[in-house]
Design a protein around this motif. Structure first.
Motif, PDB file in Angstrom:
ATOM      1  N   ASP A 171       0.848  -1.190   0.000  1.00  0.00           N
ATOM      2  CA  ASP A 171       0.000   0.000   0.000  1.00  0.00           C
ATOM      3  C   ASP A 171       0.881   1.236   0.000  1.00  0.00           C
ATOM      4  O   ASP A 171       1.611   1.484   0.959  1.00  0.00           O
ATOM      5  N   THR A 172       0.836   1.999  -1.108  1.00  0.00           N
ATOM      6  CA  THR A 172       1.630   3.229  -1.226  1.00  0.00           C
ATOM      7  C   THR A 172       0.724   4.456  -1.130  1.00  0.00           C
ATOM      8  O   THR A 172       1.142   5.497  -0.620  1.00  0.00           O
ATOM      9  N   GLY A 173      -0.542   4.312  -1.625  1.00  0.00           N
ATOM     10  CA  GLY A 173      -1.491   5.420  -1.540  1.00  0.00           C
ATOM     11  C   GLY A 173      -2.904   4.916  -1.331  1.00  0.00           C
ATOM     12  O   GLY A 173      -3.866   5.654  -1.532  1.00  0.00           O
ATOM     13  N   GLY A 174      -3.028   3.632  -0.982  1.00  0.00           N
ATOM     14  CA  GLY A 174      -4.345   3.028  -0.801  1.00  0.00           C
ATOM     15  C   GLY A 174      -4.442   1.663  -1.462  1.00  0.00           C
ATOM     16  O   GLY A 174      -5.509   1.071  -1.543  1.00  0.00           O
ATOM     17  N   SER A 175      -3.327   1.153  -1.943  1.00  0.00           N
ATOM     18  CA  SER A 175      -3.308  -0.059  -2.770  1.00  0.00           C
ATOM     19  C   SER A 175      -3.700  -1.339  -2.044  1.00  0.00           C
ATOM     20  O   SER A 175      -3.874  -2.369  -2.693  1.00  0.00           O
ATOM     21  N   ILE A 176      -3.844  -1.297  -0.712  1.00  0.00           N
ATOM     22  CA  ILE A 176      -4.456  -2.428  -0.001  1.00  0.00           C
ATOM     23  C   ILE A 176      -5.901  -2.075   0.341  1.00  0.00           C
ATOM     24  O   ILE A 176      -6.825  -2.849   0.092  1.00  0.00           O
ATOM     25  N   ARG A 177      -6.108  -0.862   0.855  1.00  0.00           N
ATOM     26  CA  ARG A 177      -7.431  -0.502   1.387  1.00  0.00           C
ATOM     27  C   ARG A 177      -8.486  -0.346   0.293  1.00  0.00           C
ATOM     28  O   ARG A 177      -9.628  -0.757   0.463  1.00  0.00           O
ATOM     29  N   GLU A 178      -8.108   0.259  -0.836  1.00  0.00           N
ATOM     30  CA  GLU A 178      -9.107   0.478  -1.888  1.00  0.00           C
ATOM     31  C   GLU A 178      -9.587  -0.844  -2.505  1.00  0.00           C
ATOM     32  O   GLU A 178     -10.797  -1.074  -2.606  1.00  0.00           O
ATOM     33  N   PRO A 179      -8.695  -1.774  -2.900  1.00  0.00           N
ATOM     34  CA  PRO A 179      -9.207  -3.063  -3.387  1.00  0.00           C
ATOM     35  C   PRO A 179      -9.936  -3.858  -2.300  1.00  0.00           C
ATOM     36  O   PRO A 179     -10.878  -4.595  -2.611  1.00  0.00           O
ATOM     37  N   ALA A 180      -9.533  -3.688  -1.035  1.00  0.00           N
ATOM     38  CA  ALA A 180     -10.260  -4.357   0.056  1.00  0.00           C
ATOM     39  C   ALA A 180     -11.698  -3.839   0.075  1.00  0.00           C
ATOM     40  O   ALA A 180     -12.653  -4.603   0.218  1.00  0.00           O
ATOM     41  N   SER A 228      -9.219  -0.907   6.235  1.00  0.00           N
ATOM     42  CA  SER A 228     -10.527  -0.848   5.570  1.00  0.00           C
ATOM     43  C   SER A 228     -11.300  -2.094   5.953  1.00  0.00           C
ATOM     44  O   SER A 228     -10.772  -3.211   5.849  1.00  0.00           O
ATOM     45  N   ILE A 229     -12.533  -1.902   6.430  1.00  0.00           N
ATOM     46  CA  ILE A 229     -13.383  -3.041   6.777  1.00  0.00           C
ATOM     47  C   ILE A 229     -14.723  -2.892   6.049  1.00  0.00           C
ATOM     48  O   ILE A 229     -15.174  -1.783   5.816  1.00  0.00           O
ATOM     49  N   PRO A 230     -15.325  -4.032   5.651  1.00  0.00           N
ATOM     50  CA  PRO A 230     -16.567  -3.948   4.883  1.00  0.00           C
ATOM     51  C   PRO A 230     -17.667  -3.251   5.686  1.00  0.00           C
ATOM     52  O   PRO A 230     -17.855  -3.532   6.867  1.00  0.00           O
ATOM     53  N   MET A 231     -18.376  -2.295   5.059  1.00  0.00           N
ATOM     54  CA  MET A 231     -19.481  -1.611   5.754  1.00  0.00           C
ATOM     55  C   MET A 231     -20.796  -1.757   4.988  1.00  0.00           C
ATOM     56  O   MET A 231     -21.621  -0.853   4.996  1.00  0.00           O
ATOM     57  N   GLY A 232     -20.963  -2.891   4.323  1.00  0.00           N
ATOM     58  CA  GLY A 232     -22.219  -3.117   3.612  1.00  0.00           C
ATOM     59  C   GLY A 232     -22.048  -2.970   2.118  1.00  0.00           C
ATOM     60  O   GLY A 232     -20.924  -2.937   1.613  1.00  0.00           O
ATOM     61  N   THR A 233     -23.179  -2.885   1.425  1.00  0.00           N
ATOM     62  CA  THR A 233     -23.131  -2.844  -0.038  1.00  0.00           C
ATOM     63  C   THR A 233     -23.994  -1.709  -0.567  1.00  0.00           C
ATOM     64  O   THR A 233     -24.852  -1.192   0.134  1.00  0.00           O
ATOM     65  N   VAL A 234     -23.711  -1.333  -1.810  1.00  0.00           N
ATOM     66  CA  VAL A 234     -24.563  -0.386  -2.514  1.00  0.00           C
ATOM     67  C   VAL A 234     -24.976  -1.023  -3.846  1.00  0.00           C
ATOM     68  O   VAL A 234     -24.259  -1.895  -4.354  1.00  0.00           O
ATOM     69  N   ASP A 235     -26.102  -0.598  -4.369  1.00  0.00           N
ATOM     70  CA  ASP A 235     -26.642  -1.205  -5.584  1.00  0.00           C
ATOM     71  C   ASP A 235     -26.140  -0.472  -6.826  1.00  0.00           C
ATOM     72  O   ASP A 235     -26.238   0.746  -6.918  1.00  0.00           O
ATOM     73  N   ARG A 236     -25.568  -1.223  -7.767  1.00  0.00           N
ATOM     74  CA  ARG A 236     -25.221  -0.660  -9.071  1.00  0.00           C
ATOM     75  C   ARG A 236     -25.722  -1.629 -10.140  1.00  0.00           C
ATOM     76  O   ARG A 236     -25.235  -2.768 -10.186  1.00  0.00           O
ATOM     77  N   ASP A 237     -26.658  -1.196 -10.946  1.00  0.00           N
ATOM     78  CA  ASP A 237     -27.226  -2.025 -12.021  1.00  0.00           C
ATOM     79  C   ASP A 237     -27.716  -3.373 -11.495  1.00  0.00           C
ATOM     80  O   ASP A 237     -27.487  -4.412 -12.124  1.00  0.00           O
ATOM     81  N   GLY A 238     -28.331  -3.349 -10.326  1.00  0.00           N
ATOM     82  CA  GLY A 238     -28.889  -4.588  -9.782  1.00  0.00           C
ATOM     83  C   GLY A 238     -27.880  -5.475  -9.067  1.00  0.00           C
ATOM     84  O   GLY A 238     -28.234  -6.529  -8.540  1.00  0.00           O
TER      85      GLY A 238
END
Lengths: 101, 474
Positions: free
Chosen positions: B178-187, B436-446
């Motif tokens: 992780d240099t600028g988010g490279s672990i947290r963003e894909p997580a 970064s920890i999962p905080m639920g989901t959002v809907d995109r195209d179903g």
């Protein structure tokens, strides 16, 4: 906006070859990116530029084996194997000394 | 048949200890899953051909430990995936670049040596943005990794393969950088837990350098306990990385169950449903007895600009070593300078070249003061503000990313891609640990797409991060 000539000069300094088409693309990218990161130009602060909080870590100038760092011991052969071109255990590089003509 | 979908390190470790599982059985289950799904997702650049041998050795070691009356390491026999920029001796390490396509690692990274001592099973090396430059894994020279939740979308990056490997149950856990988010963003994009440790907490010896004042190795896992187990195994002072620190260096303040939110940063640019999930997450933490207060980090709005000056500057220096002379790709040109330039033209992809040139620009005479000089001042200011904001509270909370996983090819403009890092770069600039920890989901195209909650703590306060994150998990 950064000039095409500057882009080509930068590529030279950075030791990368780019095509003319790529240079035009980079000219656009650079203008957008530099506009954005240019926000830092306006920074005015009394703080000194970053000074590391920790002391530099010095190491003893002795071979890895004597420092018990086994990960680095006996690596010569593998490093030689990674050379693009090897002769008698040496890395073959381009001759850069030339006679004056 | 082992059910991999809900399996955690803690559970697998317990079942290996009681012999309900064998390391070989577990390794085979993952091999089958990889054979099934890797072609579609492009998670692994290479699946190692000695997985079963490694697992056999782990089982043998467990039998020996038993004979000797020793307790086995909790990670003994645990199958892990490793990002392709972390060296494992004798194996390929390409950083997903043509430059190092045929490079064989000459030694073990310190994190890898520690995992070998623990007896883990390495499944393979995972896909990533070339030399860790990108936020989507689309900059890999070997094709993008697909998001297991929606294969028309990116897995995030740069450690996209490591995140997707765990999300698709093709590894029990993994390492990224992780240099600028490279672990947290894909997580966040893959619905996993991802930790960027305190700068210096994990040795970078054997990690290919990108931005040396920013880089950290960290774990991906399905839950906080697993991430903590992996972090504990790889952390520590190392004579081979002079920037590594003993976390005991830092005095940590007592926890007081308070969470700070920098409201100013959330006013624009964040998807409304991501913000709604964030507010719900704060409510969940309140229900666990946490107080939520506003904090102010005035320079945080500049963090991304600062990052995209400092990081390319360091990239341009660090990647100067790839010149075709000592290792990696070597292409002959007309003369020595042309050898370098031709090797780097063919070896590096467009984003890597763009960042090298950008770094060359901001460091060049005439622009240095306006860009790099100013950025380092702003960086120091930012670090002080974050430290002040954390005074008297446990963690700072934000969304990890302003949106869920984007579509493949959606962010074709480089600056648009950089803006995904808006919340993550601060912790790299200041050296603070962040998770970064999962905080639920959002809907995109179903499709229900995961989004992550980012928590940032004081230097050396990983324990606080884990505690708040575990409270949130409940």
């Amino acid at each position: 906006m950064i000039s095409l000539q500057d882009i080509l000069a930068l590529a030279g300094l950075a030791r990368v070859k780019i095509t003319k088409a790529e240079a035009v693309g980079l000219q656009n990218d650079f203008s957008t990116i530099l506009d954005y990161v240019g926000q830092v130009n306006a920074v005015s602060s009394t703080v000194e530029a970053s000074v590391p909080e920790h002391h530099n870590v010095m190491r003893e100038d002795v071979p890895y084996a004597e420092r018990d760092i086994v990960a680095m011991v006996g690596r010569r052969d593998v490093l030689v194997q990674a050379f693009p071109e090897e002769k008698d255990g040496f890395n073959v590089v381009r001759k850069i000394i030339q006679k004056d003509e | 048949m082992i059910d991999l979908t809900t399996l955690t390190i803690a559970e697998a470790s317990a079942k290996l200890a009681t012999k309900e599982y064998s390391a070989v059985g577990l390794a085979r289950a993952y091999k089958d899953a990889i054979n099934d799904k890797n072609a579609e997702l492009n998670v692994y650049l290479e699946v190692f051909d000695d997985i079963e041998e490694q697992a056999l050795a782990a089982d043998a070691r467990r039998a020996q430990d038993e004979k000797d009356g020793k307790t086995s390491h909790p990670l003994l026999g645990i199958p892990l995936a490793i990002k392709d920029n972390i060296l494992i001796e004798g194996r390929r390490a390409s950083a997903a670049s043509k430059m190092l396509e045929n490079y064989t690692a000459a030694y073990d990274a310190t994190a890898i040596r520690k995992l070998k001592e623990a007896g883990v099973v390495f499944l393979g090396r995972t896909n990533m943005d070339e030399f860790a430059m990108g936020g989507s894994t689309e900059n890999s020279a070997f094709g993008p990794t697909k998001n297991p939740h929606d294969t028309s979308r990116v897995a995030g990056g740069s450690s996209g393969g490591s995140a997707a490997a765990v999300a698709a149950n093709l590894a029990l856990a993994s390492l990224g950088s992780d240099t600028g988010g490279s672990i947290r963003e894909p997580a966040s994009f893959c619905g996993m837990v991802g930790l960027k440790p305190t700068y210096g907490a994990v040795s970078r010896s054997g990690l290919m350098a990108m931005g040396s004042s920013l880089d950290q190795i960290g774990p991906f896992a399905k839950n906080v306990t697993d991430a903590q187990m992996l972090f504990d195994a790889i952390a520590g002072l190392d004579p081979l990385d002079s920037t590594s620190v003993d976390l005991a260096t830092y005095t940590t303040q007592p926890q007081n169950k308070t969470i700070g939110v920098p409201r100013d940063l959330l006013k624009e640019g964040v998807d409304s449903d991501v913000l709604a999930q964030f507010e719900q997450s704060l409510d969940a933490l309140r229900a666990q007895g946490y107080k939520v207060v506003d904090v102010s980090i005035p320079s945080a709005s500049l963090a991304l600009a600062v990052y995209y000056v400092i990081m390319p500057a360091e990239v341009s220096s660090n990647l100067a070593r790839f010149d075709g002379v000592r290792y990696g790709l070597s292409v002959k040109g007309e003369n020595l300078i042309d050898d370098y330039a031709t090797t780097r033209e063919i070896g590096f992809g467009p984003e890597v070249r763009r960042r090298i040139m950008l770094g060359t620009y901001v460091l060049s005479s005439g622009y240095y003061d306006a860009y790099y000089g100013k950025a380092t001042i702003a960086r120091t200011q930012l670090a002080r503000e974050v430290a002040a904001a954390l005074d008297g509270i446990d963690v700072i909370a934000t969304p990890t990313a302003p949106c869920p996983a984007t579509r493949l090819g959606e962010k074709s403009d480089p600056l648009a891609m950089y803006l995904l890092d808006i919340f993550t770069v601060t912790a790299n600039l200041t050296g603070n640990p962040a998770i970064s920890i999962p905080m639920g989901t959002v809907d995109r195209d179903g499709n229900q797409l995961p989004v992550g909650l980012q928590l940032t703590a004081a230097h050396g306060a990983e324990a606080t991060l884990f505690e708040v994150a575990k409270a949130f998990e409940q």
